[in-house]
Design an enzyme around this catalytic site. Sequence first.
Site, PDB file in Angstrom:
ATOM      1  N   THR A 182       0.821  -1.208   0.000  1.00 38.49           N
ATOM      2  CA  THR A 182       0.000   0.000   0.000  1.00 38.49           C
ATOM      3  C   THR A 182       0.859   1.264   0.000  1.00 38.49           C
ATOM      4  OG1 THR A 182      -1.764  -1.143   1.119  1.00 38.49           O
ATOM      5  CG2 THR A 182      -1.616   1.202   1.542  1.00 38.49           C
ATOM      6  N   ASP A 213      -8.151  -1.576   5.965  1.00 36.65           N
ATOM      7  CA  ASP A 213      -8.168  -0.350   6.768  1.00 36.65           C
ATOM      8  C   ASP A 213      -7.951   0.920   5.944  1.00 36.65           C
ATOM      9  OD1 ASP A 213      -5.522  -1.429   6.307  1.00 36.65           O
ATOM     10  OD2 ASP A 213      -4.778   0.209   7.559  1.00 36.65           O
TER      11      ASP A 213
END
Length: 315
Positions: A182, A213
């Site tokens: 990410t 998340d």
Amino acid sequence: MSRFTLAIHGGAGTILKEDMTPELELAYLEGLQQAMNAGYAVLEQGGSALNAIKATIVMLEDNMLFNAGRGSVFTKKGVQEMDAAVMDGSSLEAGAVTGVRNVRNPIELAMEVMQNSNHVFLSGKGASDFAIKQGIKLEPDEYFFSQFRYDQWKAIRDSDTYSLDHTHQRLEELMRDKKFGTVGAVACDQQGNIAAATSTGGMTNKKYGRIGDSPIIGAGTYANNTTCGISCTGHGEMFIRAVAAHDVSCLMEYKGLSLQKAMEVVVHDKLMAIGGEGGMIGVDSEGNAALVFNSQGMYRGYKSSDGNEVVAIYK
Ligand code: ASP
């Protein structure tokens, strides 16, 4: 004019020097440096924290090496579904998207959600419809394809690694092996305004429309001028349960902890206690930066107007 700072990450996990070729290491470092320079240039010219992090994230999304935009991981069904979020610490406005396909830069769509949708969080088909309506740039599936991510997926696509109740160990092994890629950026501009953004393809072989998340405000992404801007990377399920990004802000606001200390409490104490591997980057309104992780490595960097600058990978 206050000190201005930009911090970035490109994912955390078991990133070991012995697994890396010198060429690949250089490519990662260059990718991080270029993205950091792009965002920092915006701050240097007096631009907003929001525009700075957008410039940085777009470059990381366009870079095949990172698991965001182009080069995103594959889902159980063999497609790429991306998540992104952005938050403006000066207004507490936020925008996020999840499960979007074919959007060249999911961060631009998240920004569009924040600024022009009257909503905060859009998903799947609806998010795509909004992207088309707003003229957000789309690309065909081939644009997002990377052989490396495809091979990663092929190796595990027949396994059921998401049944956490039965195959927890297996998932842990997988994650240790596969790393998290990410991307994220946080910035504090010359006016002391803070912004944070995160963009990801999520986790390899994810299914059932799993959301990590990264696009969840407060879990993987959070910004508030009175405390900090945070972007997380790691095993998303634990970061959601820990409400990790917002918890850093709370520790600063309610307990008076420094940015560094608050991030250490969340990453080393709270996340570790529930097996949450990964890390986060943060800035506060004085332009302090912190890069904290509990994994073997985290692609990371920061650059500040006080002359400090770092780009690093390993512990
Ligand atoms: N946190 C992301 C997720 O769980 C993965 C990552 O950080 O690479 O979707």
